[in-house]
Scaffold this active site. Sequence first.
Site, mmCIF file in Angstrom:
data_model
loop_
_atom_site.group_PDB
_atom_site.id
_atom_site.type_symbol
_atom_site.label_atom_id
_atom_site.label_comp_id
_atom_site.label_asym_id
_atom_site.label_seq_id
_atom_site.Cartn_x
_atom_site.Cartn_y
_atom_site.Cartn_z
ATOM 1 N N ASP A 166 0.860 -1.166 0.000
ATOM 2 C CA ASP A 166 0.000 0.000 0.000
ATOM 3 C C ASP A 166 0.913 1.239 0.000
ATOM 4 O OD1 ASP A 166 -2.381 1.640 0.539
ATOM 5 O OD2 ASP A 166 -1.574 1.785 2.570
ATOM 6 N N ASP B 148 -0.215 5.109 0.957
ATOM 7 C CA ASP B 148 -0.494 6.058 2.033
ATOM 8 C C ASP B 148 -0.550 5.346 3.377
ATOM 9 O OD1 ASP B 148 -2.134 8.757 0.578
ATOM 10 O OD2 ASP B 148 -1.605 6.979 -0.571
ATOM 11 N N ASP C 54 -1.484 -0.702 5.996
ATOM 12 C CA ASP C 54 -1.687 -0.157 7.342
ATOM 13 C C ASP C 54 -3.123 -0.194 7.830
ATOM 14 O OD1 ASP C 54 -2.256 2.011 5.386
ATOM 15 O OD2 ASP C 54 -2.624 3.178 7.200
#
Length: 217
Positions: free
Chosen positions: A9, A11, A169
Site C-alpha cells: 500500500d 499512504d 496499514d
Amino acid sequence: MTYTHVIFDLDGTLLNTLEDLTIAGNHVCESRGWPTYTADQFRYKVGNGQIKLIERLIPAEFMGNGRVFEQALADFRAFYAEHKEDHTAPYPGILELLDELRERGVTCAVLSNKDHAATVPLVERYFGDRVALAQGRIDTFPPKPDPAITAHVLEQLDTDPKTALYVGDSNVDIACGHNAGMRSCGVAWGFRGRAELEGAGADYVIDTPEELLGIVL
C-alpha cells in the site's frame, strides 16, 4: 526466501501523506462551509480511495446530490495534485528497506486506492526504480479490497499469490491481500494502528520496516 514479491500500500505504509490529505480535504470543506477535521480524525476517512473520501466529507444534507459530489471531487483532485508533496515523505527506514529487498532479489510493487494519476508521480518521485510497478485506482476495476485489481497487478508481475506478500496499514489492506490469495502484513506505524490490523486478521503485524526483512527473506 519466503516471498519473491512484496506489494505495498502507499499512504500510511510507505509514505506519510496524512497532512497533505487532511489539508486537501479541509480545503474542500472550508470553501463550502462544511465541517473540517483534524489529522487524527482524517486518518479514518482515507483508505478507500478519493471517491469514498469525498462521500465521507459531504454533509448529510447534500448526500445524493451528484453535482455537489462531482464538484467537490474535482476540487479535491485539483488541489491535491498541486499540493501532494508539500509535507509528504517516506516513513523512516522505508528507503533502506526497499534497497535491501531489491538487493536480495525481491520485486517490490505498489497497489494503492489513491487515484492512479496521483499514485504514479509520488512513487516515481520518492522511490524511483526501487519499485517495479505502481498501480493506483482506475475506473476499470473496483477499488481494493476487491480482488480484481490485485489480480491485475499479480498478472503484470507474473507471479503467484502464494509467493507474494501484501503490506499495508489498514483493515482494507489486510482484506486486499487475503481476497487475492496472499498473506497480508500490517504496519503498526501507519494511519490505523496495531489493534485494527490484528482485528482484521493480519498474518503478521510489524512495528518497524526492518522487521519485514525477517518475514520476507
